[in-house]
Design a protein around this motif. Structure first.
Motif, PDB file in Angstrom:
ATOM      1  N   SER A 185       0.925  -1.081  -0.336  1.00 29.33           N
ATOM      2  CA  SER A 185      -0.034   0.143   0.115  1.00 29.33           C
ATOM      3  C   SER A 185       0.910   0.692   0.025  1.00 29.33           C
ATOM      4  CB  SER A 185      -0.900  -0.076   1.003  1.00 29.33           C
ATOM      5  OG  SER A 185      -0.029   0.018   2.163  1.00 29.33           O
ATOM      6  N   ILE A 186       1.780   1.092   0.330  1.00 24.98           N
ATOM      7  CA  ILE A 186       3.125   2.489   0.062  1.00 24.98           C
ATOM      8  C   ILE A 186       4.530   1.915  -0.582  1.00 24.98           C
ATOM      9  CG2 ILE A 186       4.603   2.841   1.578  1.00 24.98           C
ATOM     10  CD1 ILE A 186       3.389   2.497   4.449  1.00 24.98           C
ATOM     11  N   PHE A 187       4.609   1.238  -1.194  1.00 23.44           N
ATOM     12  CA  PHE A 187       5.853   0.843  -2.184  1.00 23.44           C
ATOM     13  C   PHE A 187       5.338   0.208  -3.398  1.00 23.44           C
ATOM     14  CE2 PHE A 187       8.086   0.948   2.030  1.00 23.44           C
ATOM     15  CZ  PHE A 187       8.780   1.669   1.566  1.00 23.44           C
ATOM     16  N   ALA A 188       4.794   0.685  -4.419  1.00 23.19           N
ATOM     17  CA  ALA A 188       3.962  -0.174  -5.440  1.00 23.19           C
ATOM     18  C   ALA A 188       4.715   1.588  -6.849  1.00 23.19           C
ATOM     19  CB  ALA A 188       2.780  -0.379  -5.691  1.00 23.19           C
ATOM     20  N   PRO A 189       4.511   0.464  -7.802  1.00 18.82           N
ATOM     21  CA  PRO A 189       4.706   1.878  -9.297  1.00 18.82           C
ATOM     22  C   PRO A 189       3.780   2.268  -9.389  1.00 18.82           C
ATOM     23  CG  PRO A 189       4.753  -0.997 -10.056  1.00 18.82           C
ATOM     24  CD  PRO A 189       4.208  -0.741  -8.064  1.00 18.82           C
ATOM     25  N   ALA A 190       2.816   2.774  -8.638  1.00 19.43           N
ATOM     26  CA  ALA A 190       1.457   3.967  -9.141  1.00 19.43           C
ATOM     27  C   ALA A 190       2.023   4.930  -8.114  1.00 19.43           C
ATOM     28  CB  ALA A 190       0.817   3.025  -9.055  1.00 19.43           C
ATOM     29  N   LYS A 191       2.716   4.453  -7.562  1.00 17.35           N
ATOM     30  CA  LYS A 191       3.143   6.123  -5.728  1.00 17.35           C
ATOM     31  C   LYS A 191       4.014   6.892  -6.827  1.00 17.35           C
ATOM     32  CE  LYS A 191       0.635   3.991  -2.447  1.00 17.35           C
ATOM     33  NZ  LYS A 191      -0.593   4.330  -2.315  1.00 17.35           N
ATOM     34  N   ARG A 192       5.075   6.171  -7.991  1.00 18.30           N
ATOM     35  CA  ARG A 192       5.431   7.660  -8.859  1.00 18.30           C
ATOM     36  C   ARG A 192       4.759   9.385  -9.339  1.00 18.30           C
ATOM     37  NH1 ARG A 192      10.189   6.426 -11.936  1.00 18.30           N
ATOM     38  NH2 ARG A 192      10.885   7.517 -13.371  1.00 18.30           N
ATOM     39  N   ASP A 193       5.318   9.784  -8.922  1.00 16.65           N
ATOM     40  CA  ASP A 193       5.009  10.979  -9.011  1.00 16.65           C
ATOM     41  C   ASP A 193       5.613  12.283  -9.843  1.00 16.65           C
ATOM     42  OD1 ASP A 193       3.457  13.795  -8.808  1.00 16.65           O
ATOM     43  OD2 ASP A 193       2.971  13.695  -6.825  1.00 16.65           O
ATOM     44  N   THR A 194       5.437  11.795 -11.463  1.00 13.39           N
ATOM     45  CA  THR A 194       6.260  12.402 -12.321  1.00 13.39           C
ATOM     46  C   THR A 194       6.078  14.203 -11.698  1.00 13.39           C
ATOM     47  OG1 THR A 194       4.668  12.862 -13.649  1.00 13.39           O
ATOM     48  CG2 THR A 194       6.584  10.804 -13.904  1.00 13.39           C
ATOM     49  N   ILE A 195       5.309  14.573 -11.315  1.00 10.11           N
ATOM     50  CA  ILE A 195       4.782  16.284 -10.746  1.00 10.11           C
ATOM     51  C   ILE A 195       5.941  16.755  -9.580  1.00 10.11           C
ATOM     52  CG2 ILE A 195       3.694  17.861 -10.150  1.00 10.11           C
ATOM     53  CD1 ILE A 195       1.298  16.722 -11.821  1.00 10.11           C
ATOM     54  N   TRP A 196       5.691  15.860  -8.633  1.00  8.20           N
ATOM     55  CA  TRP A 196       6.253  16.282  -7.344  1.00  8.20           C
ATOM     56  C   TRP A 196       8.056  15.828  -8.118  1.00  8.20           C
ATOM     57  CZ3 TRP A 196       9.759  12.165  -4.893  1.00  8.20           C
ATOM     58  CH2 TRP A 196      10.803  12.886  -4.248  1.00  8.20           C
ATOM     59  N   ARG A 197       8.365  15.269  -8.837  1.00  4.38           N
ATOM     60  CA  ARG A 197       9.601  14.996  -9.191  1.00  4.38           C
ATOM     61  C   ARG A 197      10.385  16.518 -10.257  1.00  4.38           C
ATOM     62  NH1 ARG A 197      12.953   9.857 -12.102  1.00  4.38           N
ATOM     63  NH2 ARG A 197      13.649  11.241 -13.806  1.00  4.38           N
ATOM     64  N   SER A 198       9.648  16.725 -10.835  1.00  2.00           N
ATOM     65  CA  SER A 198       9.649  17.632 -11.748  1.00  2.00           C
ATOM     66  C   SER A 198      10.191  19.011 -10.300  1.00  2.00           C
ATOM     67  CB  SER A 198       8.920  17.713 -12.283  1.00  2.00           C
ATOM     68  OG  SER A 198       8.712  19.371 -13.290  1.00  2.00           O
ATOM     69  N   LEU A 270       7.554   8.329   1.867  1.00  2.00           N
ATOM     70  CA  LEU A 270       8.616   6.991   1.001  1.00  2.00           C
ATOM     71  C   LEU A 270       8.286   6.824  -0.004  1.00  2.00           C
ATOM     72  CD1 LEU A 270      11.768   5.634   1.759  1.00  2.00           C
ATOM     73  CD2 LEU A 270      10.240   4.503   3.378  1.00  2.00           C
ATOM     74  N   GLY A 271       7.856   6.246  -0.208  1.00  2.00           N
ATOM     75  CA  GLY A 271       7.112   5.310  -1.349  1.00  2.00           C
ATOM     76  C   GLY A 271       7.318   6.299  -2.384  1.00  2.00           C
ATOM     77  N   ARG A 272       6.448   7.491  -2.175  1.00  2.00           N
ATOM     78  CA  ARG A 272       6.704   8.498  -3.342  1.00  2.00           C
ATOM     79  C   ARG A 272       8.012   8.460  -4.039  1.00  2.00           C
ATOM     80  NH1 ARG A 272       4.600  14.237  -2.434  1.00  2.00           N
ATOM     81  NH2 ARG A 272       6.345  14.082  -1.012  1.00  2.00           N
ATOM     82  N   ALA A 273       8.806   9.033  -3.199  1.00  2.00           N
ATOM     83  CA  ALA A 273      10.028   9.290  -3.180  1.00  2.00           C
ATOM     84  C   ALA A 273      10.892   8.284  -3.836  1.00  2.00           C
ATOM     85  CB  ALA A 273      10.985   9.598  -2.348  1.00  2.00           C
ATOM     86  N   VAL A 274      10.283   6.770  -3.343  1.00  2.00           N
ATOM     87  CA  VAL A 274      10.853   5.902  -3.669  1.00  2.00           C
ATOM     88  C   VAL A 274      10.890   5.430  -5.079  1.00  2.00           C
ATOM     89  CG1 VAL A 274      11.650   2.920  -3.958  1.00  2.00           C
ATOM     90  CG2 VAL A 274      11.954   4.440  -1.583  1.00  2.00           C
ATOM     91  N   LEU A 294      14.390  -4.889  -0.887  1.00  2.00           N
ATOM     92  CA  LEU A 294      13.231  -4.790  -1.355  1.00  2.00           C
ATOM     93  C   LEU A 294      11.921  -3.832  -1.606  1.00  2.00           C
ATOM     94  CD1 LEU A 294      11.313  -7.916  -1.624  1.00  2.00           C
ATOM     95  CD2 LEU A 294      10.728  -7.383   1.228  1.00  2.00           C
ATOM     96  N   GLU A 295      11.189  -2.876  -0.747  1.00  2.00           N
ATOM     97  CA  GLU A 295      10.687  -1.864  -1.368  1.00  2.00           C
ATOM     98  C   GLU A 295      11.293  -1.634  -3.051  1.00  2.00           C
ATOM     99  OE1 GLU A 295      11.249  -0.366   3.278  1.00  2.00           O
ATOM    100  OE2 GLU A 295      12.338   0.572   2.090  1.00  2.00           O
ATOM    101  N   THR A 296      11.984  -0.739  -3.448  1.00  2.00           N
ATOM    102  CA  THR A 296      12.511  -0.689  -4.743  1.00  2.00           C
ATOM    103  C   THR A 296      12.375  -1.529  -5.717  1.00  2.00           C
ATOM    104  OG1 THR A 296      14.482   0.831  -3.988  1.00  2.00           O
ATOM    105  CG2 THR A 296      14.939  -0.009  -6.441  1.00  2.00           C
TER     106      THR A 296
END
Length: 392
Positions: A185-198, A270-274, A294-296
């Motif tokens: 629920s924390i570590f998943a591909p869907a947590k990627r945030d391109t806006i936050w990263r930008s 943390l999930g978003r950052a990873v 493992l989280e990555t």
């Protein structure tokens, strides 16, 4: 299980005052044990500013700050007050998670009162001296660890690789595996945030190499920095994202002036950052289990790691990442360069890592420890446990 509920006294050198992979696993374990009707009491040093709320009943053990590493506490042992509390709690089993004075005191208490003692191994303490110019002490540390673990009824390693190493080091005749779980629920591909990263100033088409963990030299920070310097020399386009904090942060910032240092991250942040990285670089050889690896993987990203106990039970070489000889700067750089320049391979290996990570779920992981508790307790009641390890 006996008719009366199992009563476990768990001893930790750091249960919640500084967050790390070891105490996260212990808190998950205590939560699971409580859900199964096991009565648990935890003994650990505490501070006025804990990193997170503890799971279960926590008793503060007297301690002193460790010189040059004041964020950590050194327990003074099993004091008279703690022994009184322990007698009142009346445990049926002792669990020690660190071979420190508190752990030694708990082990002596268990043997004196005929209680089974289970130890969990969380880090490779014998590797620490080499990072402080004291590699000559490594055999002595191994001998001291062997003396401690041989007096336990069973020891639990976080991976089969480390379990086999402990057998080869003759640490115990009874070595099992208590691995680590993942919270998807924390570590998943869907947590990627391109806006936050930008918002961090990272272009969308620039691959990000991530570091996750305590910023201490024994995590291989020198190898990480030297490898990134080699990538710069090769003019490989990349950015570095560092998640974590610690006493070596200023040194690391000096070596990586263009990196984004995010400090400690927890939970959804943390999930978003990873998930917003593109690969993990983990050069450490000190972990007993690579939680960050493992989280990555659960975020669908490939991992480049040292071929060591913290990663080689998780990463499948050439399938979900690369396992490189520890300290091999050029080979680390080769692996990272390939992922930086080949997004198709990066995606393929990340998907394979995601599939592999699905084997690790917390309930199944923690049931293995409860099964060990039950087994050694039954052996103790039947008189089957021997008082001395037969390992020479």
């Amino acid at each position: 299980m006996p008719d009366q509920p199992m009563r476990v006294a768990l001893f930790s050198g750091n249960y919640n005052y500084v967050k790390d992979g070891a105490n996260q696993a212990l808190n998950k374990l205590v939560g699971y044990l409580l859900s199964k009707g096991v009565v648990v009491r935890v003994y650990s040093p505490t501070t006025e500013t804990p990193a997170f709320e503890p799971t279960g009943d926590l008793v503060s053990a007297p301690s002193w700050p460790i010189p040059r590493r004041p964020e950590y506490r050194f327990p003074l042992g099993l004091t008279r007050a703690l022994r009184r509390d322990l007698r009142a709690f009346a445990p049926t089993l002792i669990h020690v998670s660190s071979p420190d004075p508190l752990g030694h005191g708990a082990l002596r208490y268990g043997r004196k009162h005929g209680l089974p003692v289970v130890a969990s191994v969380h880090t490779r303490f014998e590797t620490y001296p080499r990072y402080y110019g004291l590699a000559v002490l490594e055999p002595l540390v191994v001998a001291l660890l062997r003396r401690f673990y041989r007096r336990c009824d069973a020891i639990m390693a976080p991976s089969e690789t480390l379990a086999q190493m402990l057998r080869e080091q003759r640490m115990s005749y009874d070595v099992g595996v208590w691995t680590r779980g993942i919270d998807d629920s924390i570590f998943a591909p869907a947590k990627r945030d391109t806006i936050w990263r930008s918002a961090l100033g990272i272009p969308a088409d620039t691959p990000v190499i991530g570091y996750i963990g305590r910023l201490v030299m024994e995590k291989g920070l020198d190898v990480f920095a030297d490898t990134v310097a080699e990538l710069r020399r090769r003019q490989v386009a990349h950015r570095v994202m560092v998640i974590g904090d610690g006493p070596a942060r200023s040194w690391f910032e000096h070596r990586l002036p263009d990196a984004r240092f995010l400090g400690f991250q927890t939970g959804p942040e943390l999930g978003r950052a990873v998930a917003s990285m593109d690969m993990l670089f983990n050069p450490s050889v000190t972990e007993a289990f690579g939680n960050v690896t493992l989280e990555t993987m659960a975020c669908g990203l490939p991992v480049v790691a040292a071929q060591a106990t913290g990663s080689d039970s998780l990463v499948k070489e050439g399938v979900s990442g690369r396992l490189i000889r520890p300290g091999a700067i050029g080979q680390f750089a080769d692996a990272l360069e390939l992922y930086c320049t080949n997004p198709g391979l990066r995606a393929q290996h990340g998907e394979a890592g995601l599939d592999l990570s699905k084997r690790n779920r917390w309930d199944a992981v923690n049931q293995a420890m409860l099964d060990t508790y039950t087994r050694v307790s039954a052996q103790r009641r039947s008189g089957a446990l021997i008082s001395r390890s037969p390992v020479p």
